[in-house]
Design a protein around this motif. Structure first.
Motif, PDB file in Angstrom:
ATOM      1  N   SER A 146       9.913 -11.665   8.914  1.00  0.00           N
ATOM      2  CA  SER A 146      11.344 -11.621   8.587  1.00  0.00           C
ATOM      3  C   SER A 146      12.221 -12.206   9.693  1.00  0.00           C
ATOM      4  O   SER A 146      13.412 -12.426   9.478  1.00  0.00           O
ATOM      5  N   GLU A 147      11.611 -12.444  10.855  1.00  0.00           N
ATOM      6  CA  GLU A 147      12.339 -13.000  11.995  1.00  0.00           C
ATOM      7  C   GLU A 147      13.606 -12.195  12.302  1.00  0.00           C
ATOM      8  O   GLU A 147      14.720 -12.703  12.299  1.00  0.00           O
ATOM      9  N   GLY A 148      13.378 -10.896  12.554  1.00  0.00           N
ATOM     10  CA  GLY A 148      14.506 -10.021  12.886  1.00  0.00           C
ATOM     11  C   GLY A 148      15.399  -9.719  11.703  1.00  0.00           C
ATOM     12  O   GLY A 148      16.607  -9.565  11.856  1.00  0.00           O
ATOM     13  N   THR A 185      16.238 -11.695   9.359  1.00  0.00           N
ATOM     14  CA  THR A 185      17.119 -12.819   9.020  1.00  0.00           C
ATOM     15  C   THR A 185      16.622 -13.580   7.795  1.00  0.00           C
ATOM     16  O   THR A 185      17.349 -14.437   7.287  1.00  0.00           O
ATOM     17  N   ARG A 186      15.426 -13.272   7.317  1.00  0.00           N
ATOM     18  CA  ARG A 186      14.877 -13.913   6.116  1.00  0.00           C
ATOM     19  C   ARG A 186      14.778 -12.842   5.028  1.00  0.00           C
ATOM     20  O   ARG A 186      14.136 -11.804   5.223  1.00  0.00           O
ATOM     21  N   SER A 225      12.097  -9.522   4.550  1.00  0.00           N
ATOM     22  CA  SER A 225      12.860  -8.305   4.844  1.00  0.00           C
ATOM     23  C   SER A 225      12.741  -7.304   3.707  1.00  0.00           C
ATOM     24  O   SER A 225      12.556  -6.097   3.930  1.00  0.00           O
TER      25      SER A 225
END
Length: 106
Positions: free
Chosen positions: A23-25, A27-28, A32
């Protein structure tokens, strides 16, 4: 039955750990949503297993499955490093899980 539910909950912990990384923090959106759904179901199944299994046993096995599973997924799918010391650490966790199961009712 509680042990099967607990194992499924642990496997879902691996799913949410991996999807959280993807999810890259957060952000996706797709990863997420997978993270949040897998977390919710994993926690619910852990809660269900705790109806009959002792707290210490259930939580230890749940986190152990998640830790070793995330370790394996990191190596296989993300190309994380593997060395004898990391492998020994994972084997010690698995050994602890086996001992926990053998020492617990249910």
């Amino acid at each position: 039955m509680a042990w099967i539910i607990l194992i499924i909950a642990g496997l879902l912990e691996v799913v949410w750990a991996f999807s959280m990384k993807q999810s890259e923090g957060f952000t996706r959106l797709g990863p997420s949503l997978v993270t949040l759904a897998a977390m919710g179901v994993s926690f619910a199944l852990l809660s269900w297993a705790m109806r009959t299994l002792p707290l210490g046993t259930a939580y230890t096995v749940w986190t152990g499955i998640g830790a070793v599973g995330a370790f394996a997924v990191g190596i296989v799918m993300l190309g994380e490093s593997v060395n004898p010391m990391r492998l020994l650490a994972a084997l010690l966790i698995v050994g602890g899980l086996v001992l926990m199961k053998l020492a617990s009712p249910g």
